[in-house]
Design a protein around this motif. Structure first.
Motif, PDB file in Angstrom:
ATOM      1  N   UNK A 168       0.882  -1.169   0.000  1.00  0.00           N
ATOM      2  CA  UNK A 168       0.000   0.000   0.000  1.00  0.00           C
ATOM      3  C   UNK A 168       0.918   1.217   0.000  1.00  0.00           C
ATOM      4  N   UNK A 169       0.501   2.269  -0.716  1.00  0.00           N
ATOM      5  CA  UNK A 169       1.366   3.432  -0.871  1.00  0.00           C
ATOM      6  C   UNK A 169       0.813   4.660  -0.175  1.00  0.00           C
ATOM      7  N   UNK A 170       1.714   5.602   0.040  1.00  0.00           N
ATOM      8  CA  UNK A 170       1.265   6.933   0.406  1.00  0.00           C
ATOM      9  C   UNK A 170       0.529   7.564  -0.773  1.00  0.00           C
ATOM     10  N   UNK A 171      -0.341   8.487  -0.435  1.00  0.00           N
ATOM     11  CA  UNK A 171      -1.021   9.311  -1.425  1.00  0.00           C
ATOM     12  C   UNK A 171      -0.036  10.302  -2.037  1.00  0.00           C
ATOM     13  N   UNK A 172      -0.433  10.912  -3.163  1.00  0.00           N
ATOM     14  CA  UNK A 172       0.374  12.021  -3.680  1.00  0.00           C
ATOM     15  C   UNK A 172       0.045  13.325  -2.948  1.00  0.00           C
ATOM     16  N   UNK A 173      -1.009  13.314  -2.112  1.00  0.00           N
ATOM     17  CA  UNK A 173      -1.317  14.514  -1.312  1.00  0.00           C
ATOM     18  C   UNK A 173      -1.036  14.212   0.161  1.00  0.00           C
ATOM     19  N   UNK A 174      -1.988  14.434   1.068  1.00  0.00           N
ATOM     20  CA  UNK A 174      -1.687  14.232   2.488  1.00  0.00           C
ATOM     21  C   UNK A 174      -1.806  12.758   2.878  1.00  0.00           C
ATOM     22  N   UNK A 175      -1.238  12.433   4.041  1.00  0.00           N
ATOM     23  CA  UNK A 175      -1.217  11.040   4.505  1.00  0.00           C
ATOM     24  C   UNK A 175      -2.009  10.899   5.803  1.00  0.00           C
ATOM     25  N   UNK A 176      -2.392   9.665   6.134  1.00  0.00           N
ATOM     26  CA  UNK A 176      -2.873   9.382   7.484  1.00  0.00           C
ATOM     27  C   UNK A 176      -1.650   9.217   8.378  1.00  0.00           C
ATOM     28  N   UNK A 177      -1.759   9.760   9.594  1.00  0.00           N
ATOM     29  CA  UNK A 177      -0.661   9.607  10.549  1.00  0.00           C
ATOM     30  C   UNK A 177      -0.657   8.173  11.093  1.00  0.00           C
ATOM     31  N   UNK A 178       0.522   7.699  11.445  1.00  0.00           N
ATOM     32  CA  UNK A 178       0.628   6.344  12.000  1.00  0.00           C
ATOM     33  C   UNK A 178       0.293   6.392  13.486  1.00  0.00           C
ATOM     34  N   UNK A 179      -1.007   6.333  13.775  1.00  0.00           N
ATOM     35  CA  UNK A 179      -1.514   6.307  15.146  1.00  0.00           C
ATOM     36  C   UNK A 179      -2.420   5.078  15.233  1.00  0.00           C
ATOM     37  N   UNK A 180      -1.820   3.965  15.632  1.00  0.00           N
ATOM     38  CA  UNK A 180      -2.515   2.685  15.489  1.00  0.00           C
ATOM     39  C   UNK A 180      -3.813   2.604  16.278  1.00  0.00           C
ATOM     40  N   UNK A 181      -3.886   3.257  17.428  1.00  0.00           N
ATOM     41  CA  UNK A 181      -5.068   3.085  18.255  1.00  0.00           C
ATOM     42  C   UNK A 181      -6.069   4.222  18.143  1.00  0.00           C
ATOM     43  N   UNK A 182      -5.783   5.179  17.282  1.00  0.00           N
ATOM     44  CA  UNK A 182      -6.687   6.321  17.181  1.00  0.00           C
ATOM     45  C   UNK A 182      -7.816   6.021  16.216  1.00  0.00           C
ATOM     46  N   UNK A 183      -9.035   6.402  16.584  1.00  0.00           N
ATOM     47  CA  UNK A 183     -10.134   6.290  15.622  1.00  0.00           C
ATOM     48  C   UNK A 183     -10.465   7.661  15.034  1.00  0.00           C
ATOM     49  N   UNK A 184      -9.554   8.621  15.239  1.00  0.00           N
ATOM     50  CA  UNK A 184      -9.712   9.944  14.648  1.00  0.00           C
ATOM     51  C   UNK A 184      -9.011   9.986  13.282  1.00  0.00           C
ATOM     52  N   UNK A 185      -9.537  10.775  12.354  1.00  0.00           N
ATOM     53  CA  UNK A 185      -8.898  10.871  11.028  1.00  0.00           C
ATOM     54  C   UNK A 185      -7.694  11.809  11.066  1.00  0.00           C
ATOM     55  N   UNK A 186      -6.611  11.365  11.696  1.00  0.00           N
ATOM     56  CA  UNK A 186      -5.431  12.211  11.852  1.00  0.00           C
ATOM     57  C   UNK A 186      -4.587  12.170  10.588  1.00  0.00           C
ATOM     58  N   UNK A 187      -4.319  13.355  10.042  1.00  0.00           N
ATOM     59  CA  UNK A 187      -3.564  13.460   8.797  1.00  0.00           C
ATOM     60  C   UNK A 187      -2.172  14.026   9.076  1.00  0.00           C
ATOM     61  N   UNK A 188      -1.291  13.906   8.092  1.00  0.00           N
ATOM     62  CA  UNK A 188       0.039  14.507   8.209  1.00  0.00           C
ATOM     63  C   UNK A 188       0.564  14.760   6.792  1.00  0.00           C
ATOM     64  N   UNK A 189       1.716  15.418   6.734  1.00  0.00           N
ATOM     65  CA  UNK A 189       2.301  15.761   5.433  1.00  0.00           C
ATOM     66  C   UNK A 189       3.605  15.016   5.184  1.00  0.00           C
ATOM     67  N   UNK A 190       3.620  13.748   5.538  1.00  0.00           N
ATOM     68  CA  UNK A 190       4.780  12.946   5.153  1.00  0.00           C
ATOM     69  C   UNK A 190       4.900  12.968   3.625  1.00  0.00           C
ATOM     70  N   UNK A 191       6.141  12.807   3.158  1.00  0.00           N
ATOM     71  CA  UNK A 191       6.403  12.953   1.720  1.00  0.00           C
ATOM     72  C   UNK A 191       5.577  11.976   0.887  1.00  0.00           C
ATOM     73  N   UNK A 192       5.038  12.454  -0.225  1.00  0.00           N
ATOM     74  CA  UNK A 192       4.366  11.528  -1.150  1.00  0.00           C
ATOM     75  C   UNK A 192       5.399  10.687  -1.902  1.00  0.00           C
TER      76      UNK A 192
END
Ligand SMILES: [Fe+2]
Length: 306
Positions: A207-231
């Motif tokens: 599975x790949x990162x998007x070309x735009x924003x990413x989901x943050x690696x927060x395994x136990x969160x049920x919130x839609x946490x995003x981040x700007x890790x490199x595409x």
């Protein structure tokens, strides 16, 4: 080896509208330039869905114009952000199956690429209905023992991130039953906006990162946490024995340098060691296409560089 390029989750928008702080068209333009420059010898580019963020026709017009610059032939899958009818109205020549789903086969010297349509219009989770499963079953039957590479948007398994797992493929057991005993070499997936690799019921996947924003690696969160890790996009090399997936950080604008400037013995003298290290920095070069790609990616999104 056969070379493929895998991209996913472009989230295109109509002109003038951004997506979560990113400009989807500029991100894809940078990827297209990188592919044309560095991997123009690829056989196919496959994009696994969420072509548009909210399925507007104007977003598909933007995407079509952007992909017109790609020098490698491409195929498209749909994701939960897409609208099938509007997509088909813009991409009039897209290959579809006998019941109108955006599913197709690409024959290659390394095996068959099967592109699946997991979109259920109006919801974020995915499903393969009876008609789509029947098409897949026929393709697997017709292909016999030929190697198969599956491309689709929704992972048919949980990846350990609660929100994404609640929106995966609903009828994964049906898919698994069809794939059981077949020569499925690899699954190429999207949806999670994260780099993930492993295997599902013995089938390797990436599975790949998007070309735009990413989901943050927060395994136990049920919130839609995003981040700007490199595409990035994946450069896939396939032959009868191997499937190699390289993750290409196409926005990286740092140094590319010759490693052979490093002495091949341990340097006891610390001053000499520092001189060698300094010479590596001066020998560094920066490819022009990487610089242009980086310009499409905000500084805050790029990998740390001193
Ligand atoms: Fe997405």
């Amino acid at each position: 080896m056969l070379k493929l390029i895998h991209l996913t989750d472009l989230h295109f928008t109509p002109p003038g509208i951004g997506h979560l702080g990113c400009q989807p068209r500029r991100r894809l333009e940078a990827a297209v330039e990188s592919i044309n420059t560095e991997h123009g010898d690829a056989a196919w580019v496959v994009i696994t869905g969420d072509l548009a963020a909210l399925g507007q026709s104007a977003a598909y017009e933007e995407l079509k114009a952007c992909l017109a610059e790609l020098r490698v032939p491409y195929r498209l899958c749909l994701g939960n952000g897409d609208h099938r009818a509007r997509f088909r109205a813009v991409f009039r020549d897209v290959e579809v199956d006998d019941t109108g789903f955006v599913q197709s086969v690409v024959e290659t010297p390394a095996g068959r690429l099967l592109l699946l349509d997991t979109l259920v219009q109006g919801v974020h989770w995915g499903e393969l209905c009876e008609r789509r499963l029947a098409w897949l079953s026929r393709q697997l039957e017709q292909g016999g023992a030929a190697p198969v590479f599956l491309f689709m948007h929704h992972p048919p398994f949980p990846i350990g991130i609660k929100l994404i797992d609640s929106l995966s493929l609903k009828n994964a057991d049906r898919l698994a039953a069809l794939l059981d005993g077949r020569n499925i070499r690899h699954m190429f997936l999207g949806h999670a906006h994260r780099p993930v690799a492993g295997s599902w019921r013995g089938i390797p996947f990436t599975i790949l990162r998007s070309t735009v924003s990413q989901f943050a690696l927060r395994l136990d969160s049920d919130q839609p946490l995003r981040c700007y890790e490199s595409p990035f996009y994946a450069v896939v090399l396939i032959d009868e024995a191997e499937v190699i997936v390289h993750f290409h950080d196409y926005g990286y604008d740092g140094a590319v340098f010759q490693y052979d400037t490093v002495p091949n013995v341990v340097v006891d003298d610390e001053t000499r060691a520092a001189d060698f290290q300094q010479s590596m920095v001066s020998a560094a070069s920066r490819p022009a296409c990487a610089a242009r790609a980086a310009a499409a990616i905000p500084r805050s999104c790029r990998r740390g560089r001193r």
